[in-house]
Write a protein that holds these residues in place. Structure first.
Motif, PDB file in Angstrom:
ATOM      1  N   GLY A  52       0.809  -1.201   0.000  1.00  0.00           N
ATOM      2  CA  GLY A  52       0.000   0.000   0.000  1.00  0.00           C
ATOM      3  C   GLY A  52       0.843   1.251   0.000  1.00  0.00           C
ATOM      4  N   ILE A  53       0.167   2.375   0.140  1.00  0.00           N
ATOM      5  CA  ILE A  53       0.834   3.679   0.168  1.00  0.00           C
ATOM      6  C   ILE A  53       0.532   4.365   1.492  1.00  0.00           C
ATOM      7  CG2 ILE A  53       0.768   6.019  -0.805  1.00  0.00           C
ATOM      8  CD1 ILE A  53       0.432   4.733  -3.566  1.00  0.00           C
ATOM      9  N   VAL A  54       1.580   4.927   2.088  1.00  0.00           N
ATOM     10  CA  VAL A  54       1.449   5.804   3.247  1.00  0.00           C
ATOM     11  C   VAL A  54       1.692   7.208   2.725  1.00  0.00           C
ATOM     12  CG1 VAL A  54       2.393   6.462   5.486  1.00  0.00           C
ATOM     13  CG2 VAL A  54       2.220   4.038   4.873  1.00  0.00           C
ATOM     14  N   LEU A  55       0.666   8.020   2.781  1.00  0.00           N
ATOM     15  CA  LEU A  55       0.754   9.379   2.255  1.00  0.00           C
ATOM     16  C   LEU A  55       1.099  10.332   3.390  1.00  0.00           C
ATOM     17  CD1 LEU A  55       0.310  11.235  -0.203  1.00  0.00           C
ATOM     18  CD2 LEU A  55      -2.052  11.468   0.548  1.00  0.00           C
ATOM     19  N   ASP A  56       2.228  11.017   3.258  1.00  0.00           N
ATOM     20  CA  ASP A  56       2.656  11.991   4.255  1.00  0.00           C
ATOM     21  C   ASP A  56       2.432  13.390   3.692  1.00  0.00           C
ATOM     22  OD1 ASP A  56       4.349  13.814   5.817  1.00  0.00           O
ATOM     23  OD2 ASP A  56       5.103  11.989   6.763  1.00  0.00           O
ATOM     24  N   VAL A  57       1.424  14.081   4.221  1.00  0.00           N
ATOM     25  CA  VAL A  57       1.040  15.397   3.719  1.00  0.00           C
ATOM     26  C   VAL A  57       2.162  16.411   3.923  1.00  0.00           C
ATOM     27  CG1 VAL A  57      -0.691  17.242   3.893  1.00  0.00           C
ATOM     28  CG2 VAL A  57      -1.371  14.858   4.164  1.00  0.00           C
ATOM     29  N   GLY A  58       2.849  16.336   5.049  1.00  0.00           N
ATOM     30  CA  GLY A  58       3.967  17.248   5.315  1.00  0.00           C
ATOM     31  C   GLY A  58       5.082  17.090   4.300  1.00  0.00           C
ATOM     32  N   HIS A  59       5.381  15.855   3.914  1.00  0.00           N
ATOM     33  CA  HIS A  59       6.416  15.611   2.901  1.00  0.00           C
ATOM     34  C   HIS A  59       6.036  16.254   1.573  1.00  0.00           C
ATOM     35  CE1 HIS A  59       8.132  11.746   4.963  1.00  0.00           C
ATOM     36  NE2 HIS A  59       8.256  12.829   5.721  1.00  0.00           N
ATOM     37  N   LEU A  60       4.762  16.155   1.210  1.00  0.00           N
ATOM     38  CA  LEU A  60       4.309  16.754  -0.054  1.00  0.00           C
ATOM     39  C   LEU A  60       4.529  18.258  -0.044  1.00  0.00           C
ATOM     40  CD1 LEU A  60       0.977  14.783  -0.584  1.00  0.00           C
ATOM     41  CD2 LEU A  60       3.146  14.470  -1.793  1.00  0.00           C
ATOM     42  N   HIS A  82      -0.277  10.335   7.053  1.00  0.00           N
ATOM     43  CA  HIS A  82       0.433  11.019   8.134  1.00  0.00           C
ATOM     44  C   HIS A  82       0.083  12.502   8.084  1.00  0.00           C
ATOM     45  CE1 HIS A  82       3.825   7.788   8.451  1.00  0.00           C
ATOM     46  NE2 HIS A  82       2.621   7.329   8.741  1.00  0.00           N
ATOM     47  N   ILE A  83      -0.298  13.032   9.223  1.00  0.00           N
ATOM     48  CA  ILE A  83      -0.729  14.420   9.342  1.00  0.00           C
ATOM     49  C   ILE A  83       0.247  15.194  10.222  1.00  0.00           C
ATOM     50  CG2 ILE A  83      -2.530  15.956  10.241  1.00  0.00           C
ATOM     51  CD1 ILE A  83      -3.526  14.431   7.826  1.00  0.00           C
ATOM     52  N   SER A  84       0.815  16.253   9.645  1.00  0.00           N
ATOM     53  CA  SER A  84       1.582  17.257  10.379  1.00  0.00           C
ATOM     54  C   SER A  84       1.688  18.467   9.465  1.00  0.00           C
ATOM     55  CB  SER A  84       2.975  16.749  10.771  1.00  0.00           C
ATOM     56  OG  SER A  84       3.792  16.578   9.632  1.00  0.00           O
TER      57      SER A  84
END
Length: 143
Positions: A52-60, A82-84
């Protein structure tokens, strides 16, 4: 590097399947690394059944990619978000609202697409996790 990554992930997936554990590949926080763009991430996850995919909004935000457009491309394979928040320059892991990510728009897209979690709050220091949850729920419940 990609061939070795795929080989290792296939091995990890075969082990994780025995124990019912999901494994996700996270988008990168640095422009020069693999798995930064949605296309790079999908290229790898599509070649490994069960990954699967772990989507990290901060990384984007740090690499200058639009979280909503990215989400739309990978949403069918997301197992975790991931939310930050951050300032768009470094991966600060600060509370929602302390950076420049538009979480209202992003979470509205998640909700409208039928993604209801899981969401992981990656904020520092650890005592801010409950504050982040409160801010998240305030936004989530308003949309």
């Amino acid at each position: 590097n990609i061939k070795m990554l795929i080989k290792n992930l296939r091995e990890a997936i075969s082990l994780s399947n025995k124990y019912g554990i999901k494994i996700g590949l996270e988008n990168s926080v640095t422009p020069e690394r693999i798995c930064r763009t949605a296309e790079e991430l999908l290229n790898i996850t599509n070649s490994i059944r069960g990954l699967g995919i772990v989507l990290d909004v901060g990384h984007l935000n740090v690499v200058g990619l639009d979280p909503i457009q990215y989400f739309r491309k990978v949403k069918n394979q997301i197992i975790n978000i991931h939310i930050s928040d951050n300032n768009g320059k470094t991966d600060q892991h600060v509370l929602i609202g302390k950076g420049n990510i538009n979480f209202k728009k992003f979470l509205k897209e998640c909700k409208n697409s039928g993604y209801y979690g899981p969401f992981i709050f990656e904020v520092f220091p650890r005592k801010n996790v409950l504050k982040c949850r409160e801010k998240f729920l305030n936004i989530w419940n308003q949309i």
